[in-house]
Design a protein around this motif. Sequence first.
Motif, PDB file in Angstrom:
ATOM      1  N   GLY A 171     -55.489  16.585  25.772  1.00  0.00           N
ATOM      2  CA  GLY A 171     -55.913  15.157  26.478  1.00  0.00           C
ATOM      3  C   GLY A 171     -56.787  15.042  26.593  1.00  0.00           C
ATOM      4  N   ARG A 172     -56.883  15.882  28.316  1.00  0.00           N
ATOM      5  CA  ARG A 172     -58.331  15.888  28.819  1.00  0.00           C
ATOM      6  C   ARG A 172     -59.494  15.580  28.421  1.00  0.00           C
ATOM      7  NH1 ARG A 172     -54.621  18.438  32.248  1.00  0.00           N
ATOM      8  NH2 ARG A 172     -55.555  20.200  32.248  1.00  0.00           N
ATOM      9  N   TRP A 173     -59.591  16.666  26.774  1.00  0.00           N
ATOM     10  CA  TRP A 173     -60.683  17.473  26.496  1.00  0.00           C
ATOM     11  C   TRP A 173     -60.871  15.762  25.769  1.00  0.00           C
ATOM     12  CZ3 TRP A 173     -61.534  17.263  21.444  1.00  0.00           C
ATOM     13  CH2 TRP A 173     -62.758  17.491  20.634  1.00  0.00           C
ATOM     14  N   LEU A 174     -59.693  14.787  25.008  1.00  0.00           N
ATOM     15  CA  LEU A 174     -60.292  13.702  24.014  1.00  0.00           C
ATOM     16  C   LEU A 174     -60.865  12.501  24.811  1.00  0.00           C
ATOM     17  CD1 LEU A 174     -57.193  13.682  22.137  1.00  0.00           C
ATOM     18  CD2 LEU A 174     -59.453  14.616  21.443  1.00  0.00           C
ATOM     19  N   TRP A 352     -58.782   7.466   8.084  1.00  0.00           N
ATOM     20  CA  TRP A 352     -57.318   7.530   7.943  1.00  0.00           C
ATOM     21  C   TRP A 352     -57.573   8.907   8.691  1.00  0.00           C
ATOM     22  CZ3 TRP A 352     -53.459   4.680   5.636  1.00  0.00           C
ATOM     23  CH2 TRP A 352     -52.335   4.936   4.946  1.00  0.00           C
ATOM     24  N   ILE A 353     -56.055   9.652   9.200  1.00  0.00           N
ATOM     25  CA  ILE A 353     -56.470  10.793   9.666  1.00  0.00           C
ATOM     26  C   ILE A 353     -54.865  11.669   9.230  1.00  0.00           C
ATOM     27  CG2 ILE A 353     -58.105  11.351  11.536  1.00  0.00           C
ATOM     28  CD1 ILE A 353     -55.433  10.805  13.292  1.00  0.00           C
ATOM     29  N   LEU A 380     -59.834  11.992   6.965  1.00  0.00           N
ATOM     30  CA  LEU A 380     -60.173  12.948   7.685  1.00  0.00           C
ATOM     31  C   LEU A 380     -58.863  13.982   8.109  1.00  0.00           C
ATOM     32  CD1 LEU A 380     -62.250  11.367  10.325  1.00  0.00           C
ATOM     33  CD2 LEU A 380     -62.950  12.805   8.565  1.00  0.00           C
ATOM     34  N   PRO A 381     -58.675  15.225   7.458  1.00  0.00           N
ATOM     35  CA  PRO A 381     -57.779  15.986   8.106  1.00  0.00           C
ATOM     36  C   PRO A 381     -57.697  15.494   9.733  1.00  0.00           C
ATOM     37  CG  PRO A 381     -59.361  17.845   7.682  1.00  0.00           C
ATOM     38  CD  PRO A 381     -60.186  15.688   7.360  1.00  0.00           C
ATOM     39  N   LEU A 388     -58.473  17.824  14.712  1.00  0.00           N
ATOM     40  CA  LEU A 388     -58.545  17.041  15.607  1.00  0.00           C
ATOM     41  C   LEU A 388     -59.516  16.549  16.396  1.00  0.00           C
ATOM     42  CD1 LEU A 388     -57.122  14.776  15.903  1.00  0.00           C
ATOM     43  CD2 LEU A 388     -55.852  15.878  18.084  1.00  0.00           C
ATOM     44  N   ALA A 389     -60.386  17.715  16.350  1.00  0.00           N
ATOM     45  CA  ALA A 389     -61.898  17.418  17.809  1.00  0.00           C
ATOM     46  C   ALA A 389     -62.801  17.346  16.338  1.00  0.00           C
ATOM     47  CB  ALA A 389     -61.772  18.749  18.021  1.00  0.00           C
ATOM     48  N   ALA A 390     -63.130  18.268  15.576  1.00  0.00           N
ATOM     49  CA  ALA A 390     -63.962  17.688  14.627  1.00  0.00           C
ATOM     50  C   ALA A 390     -64.038  16.461  14.008  1.00  0.00           C
ATOM     51  CB  ALA A 390     -63.578  18.463  13.472  1.00  0.00           C
ATOM     52  N   ALA A 391     -62.436  15.682  13.608  1.00  0.00           N
ATOM     53  CA  ALA A 391     -62.267  13.860  13.375  1.00  0.00           C
ATOM     54  C   ALA A 391     -62.825  13.309  14.304  1.00  0.00           C
ATOM     55  CB  ALA A 391     -60.942  13.839  13.232  1.00  0.00           C
TER      56      ALA A 391
END
Length: 405
Positions: A171-174, A352-353, A380-381, A388-391
């Motif tokens: 979460g902090r990275w996001l 859409w993920i 996106l996957p 999730l980071a790539a998305a």
Amino acid sequence: MIPLLRGVDRAAFAAALAARLRSEGVPVGLSALEDLARALSVVPPDSRPRLYWAARITLVRRQPDLAAFDAVFAAVFADAMPPVGSRRGDNRTPPKLAEDESLVAVPRGFDESGEPQGTLGLPWATLPPVVSSAGDTDSDTAVPQRLASDLEALTDLPFEALSEGETELLGRWLEACLRSWPTRRTRRRRPGSAGRQVALRATVARSRRTGWEPVELVRVRAVTKPRKVVMLCDVSQSMQPQIGAYFHLMRALTVVLGGEAFSFSTSLTRLTPLMRHRSAAQAVAEATEQVTDRFGGTRIATSLNALLSSHHGNAMRGGIVIIGSDGWDSEPPDRLANAMARLSRRAHRVVWINPRAAAPGFEPLVGTMAAALPFCDDFLPAGDFRALAAAVTELGRATRASGGC
């Protein structure tokens, strides 16, 4: 004690000595010249050995260059004047390399005859070679191990394998990643030298200083602000392993970008006020308790129509809508297609993920997912940390490239 290089400019001496060394194949950089000049100012060369060690420590970086350095130093100072001062032993020559070309240690001192007394170790910042015993093998040699960071070590783990602390790290990275979210142009304008439009009122007001001649034009530029973002998270039974990570993404979007957060299963629940809590763990815990229909069935079309019909549906106008779901729905596909068509006309971009999109052989052939896919700008996957980071990165890149209002 009178210095050996009395009246000689230290920088000029270092440059001249470096030029002789370079001509003999010894690489000497500019930083080494600066080190030698500083060393001569700190420790005046009142004897030839002191000058030798100061030059050798600062100018020589490799063991094979020691022989060339000794030859140049001897050629430069072989015909030098006898050492000044009354101290004995000042005319002693610097120590040489041994026959096996091993490193020579710094002498601790000299006796009255000029012989070195003891050693202090290597005269430079070069580590000695690894010495192993006869029974050691190459595989036993200790090599420094490069370890991944705490964040990188979690990239390939599925969400269900992450602990609460590791999920908070995600979460902090996001939150840090979303600070570079793309912006959109608004109708507001502010003064700016790079603006293309001239502000007539401000230009006329400034012309009072120059006799009503508009010598300097006041330009304005459009004000930009982050695009509005709305995220809907599926909290049904099939999405149970990903709910915690997706909730942290929803909180990051809410805190950093002021977005709207909703969850849906059999009904729609607004989680925006709870996601604004200062503590990420407390926000996720309260949001989980607020969702009463979690781990049940899924009614995606009904939830989307409820959001589009409410006053919160205006938050999607011109914004980015993110739907986190695996696409399993209990309603007819045509109802979801109609709801997605309304959503695509209102939103700037629909993403859409899907946590199962990265599975081998996955194809969006399920009726619900196949009906929603034509109205999605990105599919996106997002089944693990890396996906999730790539998305999130792809989402920012795609929206930034699209531009427009």
